[in-house]
Design a protein around this motif. Structure first.
Motif: not given
Length: 250
Positions: A74-78
């Protein structure tokens, strides 16, 4: 060689059917000390204490936190792939997930990798963009990223974790996968596939990585057809979890 899933893989999937990946513990203060020489302006350890992507370890006197695979994804997607700070911060989170609390080597190598923020950003961001935009496993993106990847201290074992997280494209029927020493151990010592060079028909490491990703996805499809509820990510986890141990007893 046969491209069908080795029978031992089916046995491993059955053996670990009830095993689910647990969040990895991390200690922000240890990472802060390890990255002391990294330019302050990067705020490199910011995400290690993020309530959005990590959670507190109840009662921890050292303020330890936990981060799951989903949290890193999720951090990478954000992440804004065009922002140096966000890219570096997300990379540090991915390395912290990879290492847990016994990550001295990860911390040292991560520090080395980001001492030159401009270089780190260029390599990390370019890899994320290339892999996210790859049309297929066969369009050359996997091999290209592997070939031009050059970040001090971050070889394939560490890099493939970044590729798997930052290169993830939502809704795509394939994704980059982790290929580290634990996965290698199970492929070679437990499944006895004869090495990724045999899968690729080549000794070039870039070709071998692409062949590994392709093979794991093919195995997943074959196993699904045979009735198993499994995807490539699950196979990768089981290979890593087993870490080259003996095959399950017949």
């Amino acid at each position: 060689m046969s491209t069908s899933p080795p029978p031992v893989l089916r046995d491993l999937l059955d053996r670990y059917a009830d095993v689910r990946e647990q969040p990895a513990p991390l200690r922000p203060s240890t990472w802060q000390n390890a990255l002391i020489r990294v330019p302050d302006g990067l705020e490199a350890t910011t995400l290690l204490s993020s309530r959005r992507f990590t959670s507190a370890v109840p009662g921890s006197k050292t303020h330890d936190r936990m981060v799951s695979r989903d949290g890193v994804r999720r951090a990478c997607a954000a992440m804004n792939v065009d922002d140096t700070n966000e890219v570096v911060q997300t990379f540090v989170l991915a390395m912290a997930w990879s290492s847990g609390l016994t990550g001295g080597r990860y911390q040292a190598n991560t520090a080395t990798a980001i001492l030159d923020p401009a270089r780190a950003f260029r390599v990390l961001s370019d890899a994320a963009k290339a892999l996210r935009h790859a049309a297929s496993m066969h369009d050359g993106a996997l091999e290209d990223v592997h070939r031009w990847w050059s970040l001090p201290g971050i070889g394939q074992s560490y890099a493939s974790k970044w590729w798997a997280f930052a290169g993830h494209a939502r809704g795509r029927d394939w994704q980059p996968l982790v290929l580290d020493t634990r996965v290698y151990a199970t492929l070679n010592d437990t499944l006895r596939i004869g090495g990724t060079a045999r899968l690729a028909g080549s000794r070039r490491r870039a070709d071998r990585y692409r062949a590994y990703v392709e093979t794991i996805h093919r195995w997943a499809v074959d196993l699904q057809v045979s009735g198993l509820d499994v995807d490539a990510g699950r196979i990768e986890f089981v290979l890593s979890h087993h870490n080259g141990g003996a095959p399950p007893a017949a």
